[in-house]
Design a protein around this motif. Structure first.
Motif, PDB file in Angstrom:
ATOM      1  N   GLY A  12      47.121  84.419  13.959  1.00 39.22           N
ATOM      2  CA  GLY A  12      48.385  84.068  14.588  1.00 39.22           C
ATOM      3  C   GLY A  12      49.452  83.530  13.656  1.00 39.22           C
ATOM      4  N   ILE A  13      49.333  83.833  12.383  1.00 40.09           N
ATOM      5  CA  ILE A  13      50.273  83.308  11.386  1.00 40.09           C
ATOM      6  C   ILE A  13      51.653  83.964  11.520  1.00 40.09           C
ATOM      7  CG2 ILE A  13      50.702  83.125   8.900  1.00 40.09           C
ATOM      8  CD1 ILE A  13      47.509  83.156   8.693  1.00 40.09           C
ATOM      9  N   ALA A  14      51.653  85.218  11.967  1.00 37.28           N
ATOM     10  CA  ALA A  14      52.872  85.942  12.324  1.00 37.28           C
ATOM     11  C   ALA A  14      53.775  86.350  11.170  1.00 37.28           C
ATOM     12  CB  ALA A  14      53.664  85.191  13.387  1.00 37.28           C
ATOM     13  N   ASP A  15      53.277  86.351   9.941  1.00 38.55           N
ATOM     14  CA  ASP A  15      54.061  86.898   8.823  1.00 38.55           C
ATOM     15  C   ASP A  15      54.426  88.356   9.101  1.00 38.55           C
ATOM     16  OD1 ASP A  15      53.678  84.513   7.574  1.00 38.55           O
ATOM     17  OD2 ASP A  15      52.338  85.270   6.006  1.00 38.55           O
ATOM     18  N   CYS A  16      53.550  89.043   9.802  1.00 33.43           N
ATOM     19  CA  CYS A  16      53.750  90.466  10.082  1.00 33.43           C
ATOM     20  C   CYS A  16      54.911  90.720  11.042  1.00 33.43           C
ATOM     21  CB  CYS A  16      52.474  91.049  10.673  1.00 33.43           C
ATOM     22  SG  CYS A  16      51.930  90.217  12.198  1.00 33.43           S
ATOM     23  N   CYS A  56      50.104  90.485   5.609  1.00 34.48           N
ATOM     24  CA  CYS A  56      49.130  89.639   6.309  1.00 34.48           C
ATOM     25  C   CYS A  56      48.211  88.933   5.312  1.00 34.48           C
ATOM     26  CB  CYS A  56      48.293  90.474   7.276  1.00 34.48           C
ATOM     27  SG  CYS A  56      47.040  89.474   8.116  1.00 34.48           S
ATOM     28  N   ALA A  61      42.526  91.480   9.139  1.00 29.73           N
ATOM     29  CA  ALA A  61      43.219  91.318  10.423  1.00 29.73           C
ATOM     30  C   ALA A  61      44.008  92.568  10.802  1.00 29.73           C
ATOM     31  CB  ALA A  61      44.135  90.101  10.392  1.00 29.73           C
ATOM     32  N   VAL A  62      44.619  93.216   9.799  1.00 30.15           N
ATOM     33  CA  VAL A  62      45.372  94.437  10.074  1.00 30.15           C
ATOM     34  C   VAL A  62      44.560  95.639   9.614  1.00 30.15           C
ATOM     35  CG1 VAL A  62      47.513  95.700   9.682  1.00 30.15           C
ATOM     36  CG2 VAL A  62      47.557  93.197   9.792  1.00 30.15           C
TER      37      VAL A  62
HETATM   38  S1  SF4 Z   1      48.000  90.204  11.785  1.00 28.91           S
HETATM   39 FE1  SF4 Z   1      48.004  88.793  10.040  1.00 28.91          FE
HETATM   40  S2  SF4 Z   1      50.149  88.226   9.696  1.00 28.91           S
HETATM   41 FE2  SF4 Z   1      50.010  89.155  11.735  1.00 28.91          FE
HETATM   42  S3  SF4 Z   1      49.734  87.432  13.140  1.00 28.91           S
HETATM   43 FE3  SF4 Z   1      47.696  88.162  12.612  1.00 28.91          FE
HETATM   44  S4  SF4 Z   1      47.031  86.952  10.875  1.00 28.91           S
HETATM   45 FE4  SF4 Z   1      49.255  86.711  11.051  1.00 28.91          FE
END
Ligand code: SF4
Ligand code: SF4
Length: 75
Positions: A12-16, A56, A61-62
């Protein structure tokens, strides 16, 4: 073919989210199995550019493939 976010690995860091050129990464309503916020990719809008994967910070995660079995939308 679109990219996917593995719901239970995303932190949930949301850099993406801000990096996506077509704004197709959405926040899910609930929490994942780690108890964190998580995001999902709209497969119909994703242009498969790979930027989300580059930015990310969370390993795995991706995913550079369309995996509806691993990506929950939270809806
Ligand atoms: S995919 Fe990676 S950058 Fe995007 S919200 Fe999840 S952890 Fe964060
Ligand atoms: S591959 Fe590109 S278009 Fe698709 S979600 Fe990632 S940043 Fe957005």
């Amino acid at each position: 073919m679109a990219h996917s976010i593995s719901s239970d690995i995303c932190e949930g860091i949301a850099d993406c989210v801000s990096a996506c050129p077509v704004s197709c990464i959405k926040q899910a309503d609930g929490k994942n199995s780690k108890g964190t916020d998580y995001y999902w990719i709209d497969f119909n809008t994703c242009i498969d550019c790979g930027i989300c994967l580059q930015v990310c910070p969370v390993e795995g995660a991706v995913l550079a493939e369309e995996r509806p079995d691993l990506q929950k939308t939270g809806q």
